[in-house]
Design a protein around this motif. Structure first.
Motif, mmCIF file in Angstrom:
data_model
loop_
_atom_site.group_PDB
_atom_site.id
_atom_site.type_symbol
_atom_site.label_atom_id
_atom_site.label_comp_id
_atom_site.label_asym_id
_atom_site.label_seq_id
_atom_site.Cartn_x
_atom_site.Cartn_y
_atom_site.Cartn_z
ATOM 1 N N UNK A 183 14.168 -4.242 14.510
ATOM 2 C CA UNK A 183 13.094 -3.624 13.729
ATOM 3 C C UNK A 183 13.028 -4.201 12.323
ATOM 4 N N UNK A 184 14.176 -4.299 11.681
ATOM 5 C CA UNK A 184 14.191 -4.797 10.300
ATOM 6 C C UNK A 184 13.861 -6.281 10.238
ATOM 7 N N UNK A 185 14.201 -7.012 11.290
ATOM 8 C CA UNK A 185 13.877 -8.435 11.319
ATOM 9 C C UNK A 185 12.369 -8.660 11.412
ATOM 10 N N UNK A 186 11.663 -7.762 12.087
ATOM 11 C CA UNK A 186 10.226 -7.931 12.275
ATOM 12 C C UNK A 186 9.403 -7.348 11.131
ATOM 13 N N UNK A 187 9.973 -6.393 10.395
ATOM 14 C CA UNK A 187 9.203 -5.663 9.390
ATOM 15 C C UNK A 187 9.066 -6.432 8.078
ATOM 16 N N UNK A 188 7.878 -6.352 7.496
ATOM 17 C CA UNK A 188 7.658 -6.853 6.142
ATOM 18 C C UNK A 188 8.061 -5.817 5.105
ATOM 19 N N UNK A 189 7.988 -4.548 5.495
ATOM 20 C CA UNK A 189 8.313 -3.458 4.579
ATOM 21 C C UNK A 189 8.771 -2.256 5.384
ATOM 22 N N UNK A 190 9.563 -1.392 4.746
ATOM 23 C CA UNK A 190 9.996 -0.137 5.350
ATOM 24 C C UNK A 190 9.449 1.011 4.526
ATOM 25 N N UNK A 191 8.840 1.979 5.204
ATOM 26 C CA UNK A 191 8.313 3.160 4.521
ATOM 27 C C UNK A 191 9.117 4.374 4.962
ATOM 28 N N UNK A 192 9.805 5.007 4.012
ATOM 29 C CA UNK A 192 10.541 6.239 4.289
ATOM 30 C C UNK A 192 9.583 7.407 4.071
ATOM 31 N N UNK A 193 9.242 8.084 5.150
ATOM 32 C CA UNK A 193 8.160 9.061 5.118
ATOM 33 C C UNK A 193 8.586 10.420 4.568
ATOM 34 N N UNK A 194 9.883 10.702 4.580
ATOM 35 C CA UNK A 194 10.368 11.971 4.050
ATOM 36 C C UNK A 194 9.728 13.154 4.749
ATOM 37 N N UNK A 195 9.316 14.147 3.966
ATOM 38 C CA UNK A 195 8.679 15.336 4.527
ATOM 39 C C UNK A 195 7.164 15.293 4.344
ATOM 40 N N UNK A 196 6.643 14.109 4.081
ATOM 41 C CA UNK A 196 5.207 13.970 3.846
ATOM 42 C C UNK A 196 4.379 14.293 5.072
ATOM 43 N N UNK A 197 3.178 14.794 4.846
ATOM 44 C CA UNK A 197 2.237 15.031 5.936
ATOM 45 C C UNK A 197 1.705 13.695 6.440
ATOM 46 N N UNK A 198 1.028 13.736 7.588
ATOM 47 C CA UNK A 198 0.435 12.520 8.137
ATOM 48 C C UNK A 198 -0.547 11.918 7.135
ATOM 49 N N UNK A 199 -1.350 12.763 6.511
ATOM 50 C CA UNK A 199 -2.324 12.272 5.527
ATOM 51 C C UNK A 199 -1.623 11.618 4.341
#
Length: 221
Positions: A183-199
């Motif tokens: 996953x990390x090899x393919x990703x340009x960036x990582x987003x840690x979503x936390x407790x955020x809503x989908x929006x």
């Protein structure tokens, strides 16, 4: 840096929110939406190694495999490949067919597409196959979605989400997804979503894509 005019690709473990976020992003941007889980088995079945051993009883008259039968279909395919060629050859043949199916779908995606990779589609044990998928994604902006940076905490959050959705996955299996280097090899960036809503996560992705573009490469949003 090379421009990346192609699609936005979301990868990550089960329960990371890829499907929901992709749907929200499509609504926000008006871009087309492609879910690999929806069509990849049909692509997989076109691969000669798979077609030669597939359990036809699990295939619908229209040529599709129902979502409820896909796990059984793949397990049977693996067992038959193993019986015919041995475990190592079977594992490679199945992963090679998976990669080819994914490549066909990604290559057919429009530049404006938002592509939701199913959890397993970004996991490759064979480095040459991982490299081939990475090359196909070179025109895309690939974002890895994880609930948080700490692996054990991420696994706990994902396990709780999936249990609440009625699709439990073992902590060990989730840990493999969360920590797998593919996953990390393919990703340009990582987003840690936390407790955020989908929006809120969708809004973060819009900002992340803009930042990616501002860095000298062209993002999709």
């Amino acid at each position: 840096m090379a421009e990346r005019p192609g699609p936005l690709v979301l990868i990550g473990p089960p329960g990371a929110g890829k499907t929901s976020v992709a749907d929200e992003m499509a609504k926000r941007t008006g871009r087309s939406r492609l879910a690999l889980d929806a069509g990849w088995v049909a692509q997989l079945r076109r691969q000669p190694a798979i077609a030669a051993v597939e359990p036809r009883a699990l295939v619908e008259p229209d040529g599709d495999v129902l979502p409820s039968r896909r796990r059984a279909y793949l397990m049977e395919v693996r067992e038959r490949l193993t019986a015919a060629h041995g475990e190592s050859t079977a594992a490679r043949a199945l992963e090679q067919a998976k990669a080819r199916a994914v490549l066909d779908m990604v290559e057919g995606a429009g530049d404006d597409a938002i592509v939701d990779f199913g959890a397993g589609h970004s996991i490759y044990e064979h480095l040459d196959l991982r490299a081939a998928v990475a090359a196909a994604l070179s025109r895309a902006f690939v974002v890895l979605l994880l609930p948080c940076a700490e692996p054990a905490a991420a696994v706990a959050i994902l396990a709780a989400r999936l249990a609440a959705q009625g699709r439990p996955v073992s902590a060990g299996r989730l840990a493999e997804y969360v920590e797998h280097p593919s996953n990390r090899a393919l990703a340009d960036a990582t987003l840690h979503t936390g407790t955020g809503t989908i929006a809120e996560v969708a809004a973060q992705l819009v900002a992340l894509a803009a930042e990616f573009k501002a860095s000298g490469r062209t993002g999709p949003c």
